[in-house]
Design a protein around this motif. Structure first.
Motif: not given
Length: 126
Positions: A19-21, A76-85, A87-99
């Motif tokens: 969703n919106r990060v 879906p429903g888990q949170f994806a948390v993004f990092y650069k080195g 540093e935690c950049l932010g997170s978004g809830k997983i809505l859908r997945m590819g095959p």
């Protein structure tokens, strides 16, 4: 879906959408705005190893996340948390997945092997 084993290809995926990060320092990071894509790392379970990925920014503030190699049990429903080195950049809830890897393998197998009817057309039965 219950897979036959813990490592069955149906459990692995390399594409997901959030969703919106919620970005922490920059909303969204300048590199992502400028390039429309950004390499970083992802974690979707506490204490799991960081996974290299590429984020693609969508108009609505959500992101498509392409993992460098497929990861197991993204849900879906888990949170994806993004990092650069570090540093935690932010997170978004997983809505859908590819095959899943399994689905992609099935598709590849179908494309590679011609169907019996097609073979019959090419080689008339004698």
């Amino acid at each position: 879906f219950k897979a036959p084993s813990r490592d069955h290809p149906a459990l692995y995926r390399d594409l997901l959408r959030t969703n919106r990060v919620h970005w922490i320092a920059e909303e969204p990071p300048a590199e992502l705005v400028r390039e429309k894509m950004m390499e970083c790392h992802l974690r979707f379970r506490h204490q799991m190893a960081l996974v290299p990925c590429v984020l693609t920014l969508n108009q609505d503030g959500s992101v498509w996340v392409t993992l460098v190699k497929p990861a197991r049990a993204i849900t879906p429903g888990q949170f994806a948390v993004f990092y650069k080195g570090d540093e935690c950049l932010g997170s978004g809830k997983i809505l859908r997945m590819g095959p899943s890897v399994y689905t992609l393998q099935q598709g590849k197998n179908r494309e590679e092997s011609p169907k019996k009817e097609e073979i019959d057309k090419i080689e008339p039965a004698t």
